[in-house]
Write a protein that holds these residues in place. Structure first.
Motif, PDB file in Angstrom:
ATOM      1  N   SER A 183      15.250-134.777  57.810  1.00 32.52           N
ATOM      2  CA  SER A 183      15.060-134.656  56.363  1.00 32.52           C
ATOM      3  C   SER A 183      14.519-133.295  55.952  1.00 32.52           C
ATOM      4  N   ALA A 184      13.790-132.626  56.838  1.00 32.97           N
ATOM      5  CA  ALA A 184      13.230-131.314  56.496  1.00 32.97           C
ATOM      6  C   ALA A 184      14.254-130.190  56.629  1.00 32.97           C
ATOM      7  N   GLY A 185      15.415-130.482  57.229  1.00 29.99           N
ATOM      8  CA  GLY A 185      16.433-129.453  57.396  1.00 29.99           C
ATOM      9  C   GLY A 185      16.156-128.551  58.587  1.00 29.99           C
ATOM     10  N   ILE A 186      17.106-127.686  58.863  1.00 30.71           N
ATOM     11  CA  ILE A 186      17.011-126.709  59.954  1.00 30.71           C
ATOM     12  C   ILE A 186      17.308-125.340  59.365  1.00 30.71           C
ATOM     13  N   SER A 187      16.511-124.343  59.714  1.00 28.11           N
ATOM     14  CA  SER A 187      16.746-123.003  59.180  1.00 28.11           C
ATOM     15  C   SER A 187      17.453-122.098  60.171  1.00 28.11           C
ATOM     16  N   SER A 188      17.343-122.375  61.472  1.00 31.18           N
ATOM     17  CA  SER A 188      17.943-121.499  62.474  1.00 31.18           C
ATOM     18  C   SER A 188      18.065-122.226  63.798  1.00 31.18           C
ATOM     19  N   GLU A 226      25.275-112.756  71.078  1.00 26.73           N
ATOM     20  CA  GLU A 226      24.692-112.078  69.926  1.00 26.73           C
ATOM     21  C   GLU A 226      25.577-110.923  69.465  1.00 26.73           C
ATOM     22  N   GLU A 227      26.169-110.212  70.401  1.00 24.67           N
ATOM     23  CA  GLU A 227      27.051-109.099  70.036  1.00 24.67           C
ATOM     24  C   GLU A 227      28.321-109.598  69.346  1.00 24.67           C
ATOM     25  N   TYR A 228      28.781-110.785  69.746  1.00 23.48           N
ATOM     26  CA  TYR A 228      30.016-111.343  69.187  1.00 23.48           C
ATOM     27  C   TYR A 228      29.775-111.924  67.788  1.00 23.48           C
ATOM     28  N   TYR A 229      28.705-112.707  67.646  1.00 17.01           N
ATOM     29  CA  TYR A 229      28.441-113.379  66.374  1.00 17.01           C
ATOM     30  C   TYR A 229      27.565-112.566  65.427  1.00 17.01           C
ATOM     31  N   LYS A 230      26.888-111.570  65.968  1.00 18.08           N
ATOM     32  CA  LYS A 230      26.011-110.700  65.178  1.00 18.08           C
ATOM     33  C   LYS A 230      25.028-111.526  64.337  1.00 18.08           C
ATOM     34  N   LYS A 231      24.985-111.309  63.030  1.00 22.71           N
ATOM     35  CA  LYS A 231      24.009-111.992  62.186  1.00 22.71           C
ATOM     36  C   LYS A 231      24.258-113.494  62.087  1.00 22.71           C
ATOM     37  N   GLU A 232      25.426-113.931  62.531  1.00 17.47           N
ATOM     38  CA  GLU A 232      25.740-115.357  62.465  1.00 17.47           C
ATOM     39  C   GLU A 232      25.394-116.086  63.765  1.00 17.47           C
ATOM     40  N   PHE A 233      24.705-115.405  64.698  1.00 14.29           N
ATOM     41  CA  PHE A 233      24.369-116.054  65.959  1.00 14.29           C
ATOM     42  C   PHE A 233      23.496-117.285  65.748  1.00 14.29           C
ATOM     43  N   ALA A 234      22.581-117.235  64.790  1.00  9.60           N
ATOM     44  CA  ALA A 234      21.682-118.368  64.533  1.00  9.60           C
ATOM     45  C   ALA A 234      22.440-119.617  64.106  1.00  9.60           C
ATOM     46  N   ARG A 235      23.666-119.437  63.626  1.00 13.64           N
ATOM     47  CA  ARG A 235      24.510-120.562  63.223  1.00 13.64           C
ATOM     48  C   ARG A 235      25.628-120.833  64.217  1.00 13.64           C
ATOM     49  N   ASN A 236      25.664-120.053  65.281  1.00 11.47           N
ATOM     50  CA  ASN A 236      26.672-120.225  66.332  1.00 11.47           C
ATOM     51  C   ASN A 236      26.007-120.045  67.693  1.00 11.47           C
ATOM     52  N   PRO A 237      25.038-120.882  68.018  1.00  6.80           N
ATOM     53  CA  PRO A 237      24.227-120.665  69.219  1.00  6.80           C
ATOM     54  C   PRO A 237      24.985-120.964  70.515  1.00  6.80           C
TER      55      PRO A 237
END
Length: 533
Positions: A27-32, A174-185
């Motif tokens: 219920s609190a959600g996930i940020s990263s 991290e190099e592949y997803y860059k800033k989207e790594f936190a959403r593509n772990p």
């Protein structure tokens, strides 16, 4: 297709599916989902399913091997050498050649730790490496050997390495997803990332190549998938749990606590057919704090007043009436008894109103005469606790006014020393008493540290410094006990209760263990009849 599979498997009758899906609502959600941002329970729980580190903490709070097979601490107690397993692989991903995950090596840990230590990402976890030697903090001696060097001995360091901040990350991801790594772990843990729809669903799948096995040699994890939803209304979540749409709910909420529990903290009979209750000591202390910096004149600077406040609060009744007996009265001090031996000769906090009144009289405030009105700064979620304390302190003739503040404002005001009396709680980041006692070490004065009370005691500081260089666990625990005894006597806070992990779990779920860190580990969970014989 996978979303359809998860939705169909999460409906009421699992017998129509040969897949095993664990359903939960966050219920609190996930940020990263980046380990570098595993700074709250919601992020930590789901990062823990995807990523692994060198070591982990078992159900008894022992540090045990994970990716590290074993380790050695040198004679100076400041250099740690880890030997890694050779059968741990990152999850398959397009970020790797041919989409096949490669082996985890020591250089991956150097990369992962430097992301945080050198702030290559703006991680809130940089503090975990405060003790490392800046000249050569992390060294890969070869693919299977990692060395970590500290500036000076720091006894709790292994416990820190069990935190999810310290999970291993692949530089290719991290190099592949860059800033989207936190959403593509991409990790090496028991479950692989599948998709994450904002405010809707997170889906994880079984890692078929996970390296760990159970005691019989069966591959882990047992579950085929995990489905996490993000319904914020806890009343709706509760009703869906009763319908069987979720396999577990965690913690208590006023909207449903009295529907599930008796006043004595037992699961109500009506639910016992379908649900079981799991209770576990939690490394969390809820407390009221005094700001006792000598730069501010206040009657709270008198130890006798602080002791009187402690003795005037009947914690047993508070835990019974407000917490439904889902916590333990904090009668023995600030540190939860599960991680430090208590000194029975120390000043006690058992309810004793007569003794409290005598102490107030000795301090010059008989029946509260001459004692100024006192504001108690809290947030909306804890008004009931503060109202209880307010009524108890009224018996001393002390008028307490409850000041309800937004969480961020209260946090800032307490850190800046703007509130003389405040409600706080402390949850352990790692399972060592130092994590609690460090709040009262003089160099940790807020706002640059977590010593919100500005408590300062030379004897306490000397014991703290001695404990930090000791790798003898028994000797360190003796020092911790002495430190906690000083806190009991000086009373810079009013410990209210030691919290408990509370989970309501459907009866077709087995193998869901817990520990005092409230870490969620799903790799040995079975659901229904599916599982390994």
């Amino acid at each position: 297709m996978l979303l359809f599979f998860l939705q169909s498997c999460s409906e009421s009758n699992l017998s129509n599916s040969d897949k095993s899906v664990f359903n939960y609502n966050e219920s609190a959600g996930i940020s990263s989902l980046d380990p570098a941002f595993a700074n709250n329970q919601e992020n930590i729980w789901w990062v823990n399913q995807i990523f692994d580190g060198l070591v982990e903490m078992d159900d008894q709070m022992n540090i045990v091997p994970l990716i590290a097979k074993h380790w050695n601490i040198d004679s100076t107690a400041s250099s740690y050498t880890f030997t890694l397993r050779d059968d741990v692989y990152f999850h398959n991903s397009d970020c790797f050649e041919e989409g096949i995950g490669r082996r985890v090596v020591a250089e991956d840990f150097v990369y992962s730790f430097n992301r945080i230590y050198q702030q290559k990402v703006a991680s809130p976890g940089k503090w975990i490496f405060n003790q490392v030697n800046p000249e050569n903090p992390f060294v890969a001696l070869n693919d299977s050997t990692l060395q970590i060097n500290l500036k000076e001995p720091f006894a709790p360091f292994l416990s820190i390495l069990s935190m999810q901040y310290c999970a291993v990350v692949a530089h290719e991801a991290e190099e592949y997803y860059k800033k989207e790594f936190a959403r593509n772990p991409i990790g090496s843990g028991p479950f692989t990332f599948n998709f994450w729809l904002d405010n809707n669903t997170l889906a994880l799948l079984k890692n078929e190549d996970f390296f760990q096995k159970d005691e019989k040699g069966n591959a882990l994890p047992y579950l085929d998938a995990i489905k996490v939803e993000f319904i914020r209304d806890k009343s709706v979540m509760y009703l869906d749990f009763l319908k069987g749409n979720y396999d577990m709910i965690s913690s208590l909420h006023p909207s449903y606590k009295d529907e599930l529990l008796t006043k004595q903290g037992a699961l109500k009979t009506v639910h016992q057919k379908d649900i079981y209750l799991q209770k576990q000591d939690y490394l969390k202390t809820d407390y009221l704090g005094f700001y006792i910096d000598s730069l501010k004149e206040s009657p709270l600077l008198d130890k006798r007043v602080r002791q009187a406040f402690n003795l005037a609060i009947n914690r047993s009744n508070m835990v019974l009436f407000i917490k439904n007996n889902t916590a333990r009265s904090a009668d023995l001090g600030f540190v939860p008894p599960s991680i430090v031996t208590k000194n029975q000769e120390a000043f006690k906090y058992e309810y004793d109103l007569n003794k409290a009144r005598n102490l107030m009289s000795e301090a010059g405030y008989s029946n509260g005469k001459g004692f100024p009105e006192l504001n108690l700064a809290t947030t909306e979620a804890y008004v009931d606790l503060c109202e209880y304390a307010q009524s108890e302190l009224k018996k001393l003739g002390v008028n307490v006014v409850i000041e309800v503040m937004p969480t961020s404002n209260q946090r800032r005001a307490v850190a800046q020393g703007e509130k003389l009396f405040f409600r706080k709680s402390w949850i352990a980041d790692y399972a060592d008493a130092e994590n609690f006692l460090g709040l009262y070490y003089s160099p940790n004065f807020a706002p640059n540290g977590s010593n919100y009370t500005h408590f300062s005691n030379d004897d306490f500081d000397q014991l703290y410094e001695k404990a930090m260089i000791s790798n003898d666990l028994a000797a360190r625990e003796d020092l911790y006990t002495q430190m906690d005894s000083i806190l009991c006597d000086e009373a810079p806070v009013i410990p209210l209760f030691y919290d408990q992990v509370i989970r309501f779990i459907r009866k077709d779920i087995s193998g869901l263990n817990s520990n005092a860190m409230n870490l969620l580990d799903l790799k040995k969970v079975r659901k229904g009849e599916k599982g390994i014989e």
